[in-house]
Design a protein around this motif. Structure first.
Motif, PDB file in Angstrom:
ATOM      1  N   PRO A  23      49.993  29.511  38.146  1.00  0.00           N
ATOM      2  CA  PRO A  23      49.637  30.936  38.191  1.00  0.00           C
ATOM      3  C   PRO A  23      50.440  31.729  37.154  1.00  0.00           C
ATOM      4  O   PRO A  23      51.670  31.724  37.174  1.00  0.00           O
ATOM      5  CB  PRO A  23      50.023  31.360  39.617  1.00  0.00           C
ATOM      6  CG  PRO A  23      50.123  30.084  40.396  1.00  0.00           C
ATOM      7  CD  PRO A  23      50.575  29.042  39.416  1.00  0.00           C
ATOM      8  N   MET A  24      49.757  32.418  36.264  1.00  0.00           N
ATOM      9  CA  MET A  24      50.437  33.164  35.222  1.00  0.00           C
ATOM     10  C   MET A  24      50.974  34.509  35.711  1.00  0.00           C
ATOM     11  O   MET A  24      51.690  35.195  34.984  1.00  0.00           O
ATOM     12  CB  MET A  24      49.502  33.358  34.031  1.00  0.00           C
ATOM     13  CG  MET A  24      49.151  32.053  33.326  1.00  0.00           C
ATOM     14  SD  MET A  24      50.620  31.068  32.850  1.00  0.00           S
ATOM     15  CE  MET A  24      51.365  32.153  31.639  1.00  0.00           C
ATOM     16  N   SER A  25      50.665  34.852  36.940  1.00  0.00           N
ATOM     17  CA  SER A  25      51.253  36.058  37.526  1.00  0.00           C
ATOM     18  C   SER A  25      52.773  35.931  37.595  1.00  0.00           C
ATOM     19  O   SER A  25      53.488  36.938  37.531  1.00  0.00           O
ATOM     20  CB  SER A  25      50.682  36.305  38.928  1.00  0.00           C
ATOM     21  OG  SER A  25      50.882  35.174  39.759  1.00  0.00           O
ATOM     22  N   GLY A  33      47.668  37.661  37.111  1.00  0.00           N
ATOM     23  CA  GLY A  33      47.110  36.685  36.176  1.00  0.00           C
ATOM     24  C   GLY A  33      46.682  35.409  36.861  1.00  0.00           C
ATOM     25  O   GLY A  33      47.330  34.941  37.802  1.00  0.00           O
ATOM     26  N   GLY A  34      45.588  34.833  36.390  1.00  0.00           N
ATOM     27  CA  GLY A  34      45.083  33.593  36.938  1.00  0.00           C
ATOM     28  C   GLY A  34      45.841  32.386  36.406  1.00  0.00           C
ATOM     29  O   GLY A  34      46.801  32.521  35.638  1.00  0.00           O
ATOM     30  N   PRO A  35      45.410  31.173  36.790  1.00  0.00           N
ATOM     31  CA  PRO A  35      46.155  29.959  36.435  1.00  0.00           C
ATOM     32  C   PRO A  35      45.904  29.478  35.010  1.00  0.00           C
ATOM     33  O   PRO A  35      44.826  29.640  34.460  1.00  0.00           O
ATOM     34  CB  PRO A  35      45.625  28.932  37.443  1.00  0.00           C
ATOM     35  CG  PRO A  35      44.220  29.390  37.724  1.00  0.00           C
ATOM     36  CD  PRO A  35      44.268  30.890  37.688  1.00  0.00           C
ATOM     37  N   ALA A  36      46.945  28.889  34.428  1.00  0.00           N
ATOM     38  CA  ALA A  36      46.817  28.192  33.150  1.00  0.00           C
ATOM     39  C   ALA A  36      46.569  26.718  33.448  1.00  0.00           C
ATOM     40  O   ALA A  36      47.238  26.136  34.313  1.00  0.00           O
ATOM     41  CB  ALA A  36      48.077  28.350  32.322  1.00  0.00           C
ATOM     42  N   GLU A  37      45.635  26.112  32.745  1.00  0.00           N
ATOM     43  CA  GLU A  37      45.348  24.689  32.960  1.00  0.00           C
ATOM     44  C   GLU A  37      46.620  23.868  32.775  1.00  0.00           C
ATOM     45  O   GLU A  37      46.899  22.958  33.553  1.00  0.00           O
ATOM     46  CB  GLU A  37      44.257  24.236  32.001  1.00  0.00           C
ATOM     47  CG  GLU A  37      43.722  22.854  32.295  1.00  0.00           C
ATOM     48  CD  GLU A  37      42.502  22.511  31.470  1.00  0.00           C
ATOM     49  OE1 GLU A  37      41.855  21.494  31.788  1.00  0.00           O
ATOM     50  OE2 GLU A  37      42.187  23.245  30.513  1.00  0.00           O
ATOM     51  N   ARG A  74      42.938  36.297  32.688  1.00  0.00           N
ATOM     52  CA  ARG A  74      41.937  36.705  33.674  1.00  0.00           C
ATOM     53  C   ARG A  74      42.094  35.913  34.970  1.00  0.00           C
ATOM     54  O   ARG A  74      42.631  34.801  34.988  1.00  0.00           O
ATOM     55  CB  ARG A  74      40.524  36.524  33.115  1.00  0.00           C
ATOM     56  CG  ARG A  74      40.183  37.511  32.004  1.00  0.00           C
ATOM     57  CD  ARG A  74      38.711  37.417  31.622  1.00  0.00           C
ATOM     58  NE  ARG A  74      38.390  38.417  30.607  1.00  0.00           N
ATOM     59  CZ  ARG A  74      38.406  38.179  29.298  1.00  0.00           C
ATOM     60  NH1 ARG A  74      38.745  36.968  28.847  1.00  0.00           N
ATOM     61  NH2 ARG A  74      38.110  39.136  28.444  1.00  0.00           N
ATOM     62  N   ASP A  75      41.582  36.484  36.056  1.00  0.00           N
ATOM     63  CA  ASP A  75      41.806  35.927  37.389  1.00  0.00           C
ATOM     64  C   ASP A  75      41.271  34.503  37.544  1.00  0.00           C
ATOM     65  O   ASP A  75      41.825  33.715  38.315  1.00  0.00           O
ATOM     66  CB  ASP A  75      41.166  36.852  38.439  1.00  0.00           C
ATOM     67  CG  ASP A  75      41.732  38.265  38.373  1.00  0.00           C
ATOM     68  OD1 ASP A  75      42.969  38.404  38.430  1.00  0.00           O
ATOM     69  OD2 ASP A  75      40.951  39.220  38.238  1.00  0.00           O
ATOM     70  N   ARG A  76      40.244  34.142  36.789  1.00  0.00           N
ATOM     71  CA  ARG A  76      39.684  32.793  36.894  1.00  0.00           C
ATOM     72  C   ARG A  76      40.493  31.773  36.103  1.00  0.00           C
ATOM     73  O   ARG A  76      40.231  30.576  36.180  1.00  0.00           O
ATOM     74  CB  ARG A  76      38.228  32.791  36.423  1.00  0.00           C
ATOM     75  CG  ARG A  76      37.283  33.565  37.344  1.00  0.00           C
ATOM     76  CD  ARG A  76      35.851  33.501  36.859  1.00  0.00           C
ATOM     77  NE  ARG A  76      35.365  32.118  36.816  1.00  0.00           N
ATOM     78  CZ  ARG A  76      34.168  31.769  36.339  1.00  0.00           C
ATOM     79  NH1 ARG A  76      33.371  32.702  35.842  1.00  0.00           N
ATOM     80  NH2 ARG A  76      33.787  30.512  36.339  1.00  0.00           N
ATOM     81  N   GLY A  77      41.473  32.248  35.332  1.00  0.00           N
ATOM     82  CA  GLY A  77      42.364  31.334  34.623  1.00  0.00           C
ATOM     83  C   GLY A  77      41.968  31.107  33.180  1.00  0.00           C
ATOM     84  O   GLY A  77      40.993  31.664  32.674  1.00  0.00           O
ATOM     85  N   VAL A  78      42.758  30.263  32.504  1.00  0.00           N
ATOM     86  CA  VAL A  78      42.526  29.965  31.093  1.00  0.00           C
ATOM     87  C   VAL A  78      42.610  28.456  30.884  1.00  0.00           C
ATOM     88  O   VAL A  78      43.491  27.777  31.426  1.00  0.00           O
ATOM     89  CB  VAL A  78      43.552  30.701  30.201  1.00  0.00           C
ATOM     90  CG1 VAL A  78      44.980  30.273  30.498  1.00  0.00           C
ATOM     91  CG2 VAL A  78      43.243  30.492  28.726  1.00  0.00           C
ATOM     92  N   ARG A  79      41.680  27.922  30.103  1.00  0.00           N
ATOM     93  CA  ARG A  79      41.670  26.494  29.790  1.00  0.00           C
ATOM     94  C   ARG A  79      42.637  26.189  28.656  1.00  0.00           C
ATOM     95  O   ARG A  79      42.974  27.051  27.858  1.00  0.00           O
ATOM     96  CB  ARG A  79      40.258  26.042  29.417  1.00  0.00           C
ATOM     97  CG  ARG A  79      39.253  26.126  30.556  1.00  0.00           C
ATOM     98  CD  ARG A  79      37.920  25.530  30.140  1.00  0.00           C
ATOM     99  NE  ARG A  79      36.941  25.623  31.213  1.00  0.00           N
ATOM    100  CZ  ARG A  79      36.848  24.754  32.218  1.00  0.00           C
ATOM    101  NH1 ARG A  79      37.689  23.723  32.263  1.00  0.00           N
ATOM    102  NH2 ARG A  79      35.952  24.911  33.162  1.00  0.00           N
ATOM    103  N   GLY A  80      43.061  24.928  28.594  1.00  0.00           N
ATOM    104  CA  GLY A  80      43.960  24.515  27.531  1.00  0.00           C
ATOM    105  C   GLY A  80      45.411  24.659  27.922  1.00  0.00           C
ATOM    106  O   GLY A  80      45.769  24.640  29.104  1.00  0.00           O
ATOM    107  N   VAL A 266      43.800  41.068  37.591  1.00  0.00           N
ATOM    108  CA  VAL A 266      43.573  41.346  36.176  1.00  0.00           C
ATOM    109  C   VAL A 266      42.252  42.096  36.005  1.00  0.00           C
ATOM    110  O   VAL A 266      42.113  42.930  35.108  1.00  0.00           O
ATOM    111  CB  VAL A 266      43.601  40.050  35.360  1.00  0.00           C
ATOM    112  CG1 VAL A 266      43.147  40.284  33.927  1.00  0.00           C
ATOM    113  CG2 VAL A 266      45.016  39.470  35.362  1.00  0.00           C
ATOM    114  N   ARG A 267      41.314  41.859  36.892  1.00  0.00           N
ATOM    115  CA  ARG A 267      40.067  42.640  36.844  1.00  0.00           C
ATOM    116  C   ARG A 267      40.370  44.118  37.067  1.00  0.00           C
ATOM    117  O   ARG A 267      39.817  44.986  36.367  1.00  0.00           O
ATOM    118  CB  ARG A 267      39.070  42.141  37.887  1.00  0.00           C
ATOM    119  CG  ARG A 267      37.733  42.866  37.820  1.00  0.00           C
ATOM    120  CD  ARG A 267      36.749  42.380  38.880  1.00  0.00           C
ATOM    121  NE  ARG A 267      35.452  43.031  38.704  1.00  0.00           N
ATOM    122  CZ  ARG A 267      35.160  44.253  39.129  1.00  0.00           C
ATOM    123  NH1 ARG A 267      36.098  44.966  39.761  1.00  0.00           N
ATOM    124  NH2 ARG A 267      33.971  44.779  38.924  1.00  0.00           N
TER     125      ARG A 267
END
Length: 298
Positions: A23-25, A33-37, A74-80, A266-267
């Motif tokens: 979680p990037m929060s 913030g949503g999760p980072a992969e 974003r709340d759904r997270g980020v890939r990579g 984040v929304r």
């Protein structure tokens, strides 16, 4: 990122340095913030080269992270992969001096206010702009806006970046180029070091950093103004101080600050940013420039 890729990445670093679905929060100035992969912390240039090289070879997208004061996920997270420079990149020191000129170097993950305090403690002038920055020096150099016609960061003598090819390049101030008011460097390059040319102050400077607008998680300097009026004045004049969307609220202390008033998503923040921009444009005809980057899955 496949299961095999996750296993490969984890094996490259000591235990605990690679975190998946993180979680990037926990790393955001506004605590949202949503999760980072994959979230990877590196402690030296060798580890940074290893992480970037791995991502480039496997076609995995990657970004760099400081204190989360100019970027949110974003709340759904980020890939990579998101790469953070750890404690090994947190230091400021006097590199050399010549008469009244003193050259101060620092690693990119050093907090901007810590560098300002260090310089003030050494009775050095020229970096007062860092006193109000809540992020790192690297974030300050990559994300701060420069008005048209102004010299980019006049105290900056040079900065060193690491390219995606693993090359360390030292760029003199004269070689820096601006794009939309920001220093132009590729998103896949990391600032790792900066050198500032300062002067000895005539009197001891009081070491006192700028206070936060409110004692809550927050994003400061959300917008830049394209005109002489400050963004905070334009937002104030548009009657937006205190306006709230969900858990995100425009600060009543500094209108160019958004605070997390309680469980903001984040929304919420993104919707509030759009509301501010649209209302100011309607009221004044001026379009504010967003200084917060919003990344991740929509």
């Amino acid at each position: 990122m496949s299961r095999d890729q996750r296993a490969e990445l984890a094996a490259l670093f000591p235990e605990g340095r690679v975190r998946f679905d993180e979680p990037m929060s926990s790393y955001s100035a506004i605590a949202a913030g949503g999760p980072a992969e994959a979230f990877v912390t590196v402690e030296d240039v060798g580890e940074l080269k290893r992480a970037v090289g791995w991502a480039v070879e496997r076609g995995v997208d990657f970004r760099f992270w400081g204190k989360g004061s100019a970027i949110i996920v974003r709340d759904r997270g980020v890939r990579g992969m998101i790469l953070a420079l750890g404690a090994g990149f947190d230091r400021a020191w006097i590199e050399r001096a010549s008469g009244e000129e003193v050259f101060v170097a620092c690693h990119a993950a050093t907090a901007a206010q810590d560098v300002w305090r260090f310089c003030a403690g050494e009775n050095l002038a020229g970096l007062d702009r860092l006193a109000s920055e809540r992020g790192t020096v690297g974030g300050f150099l990559s994300a701060s806006s420069v008005s048209e016609g102004d010299e980019p960061f006049p105290a900056l003598e040079e900065m060193t970046i690491l390219t995606k090819d693993g090359k360390e390049l030292t760029l003199r101030r004269s070689a820096l180029r601006l794009e939309e008011g920001r220093i132009k460097i590729p998103r896949t390059s990391a600032i790792i070091r900066a050198l500032f040319r300062l002067s000895r102050a005539g009197a001891v400077t009081e070491v006192k950093a700028a206070a936060a607008a409110e004692d809550m998680p927050q994003l400061q300097g959300v917008f830049a103004s394209p005109c002489r009026s400050a963004a905070s004045e334009l937002i104030d004049d548009s009657g937006l101080a205190g306006v709230r969307v969900g858990g995100a609220r425009v600060s009543t202390g500094n209108s160019n600050t958004i605070v997390n008033h309680g469980n903001a998503t984040v929304r919420d923040i993104a919707v509030l940013m759009n509301l501010i921009r649209d209302r100011v444009r309607e009221q004044t005809g001026i379009t504010l420039v967003p200084m917060i980057e919003v990344i991740g899955e929509r």
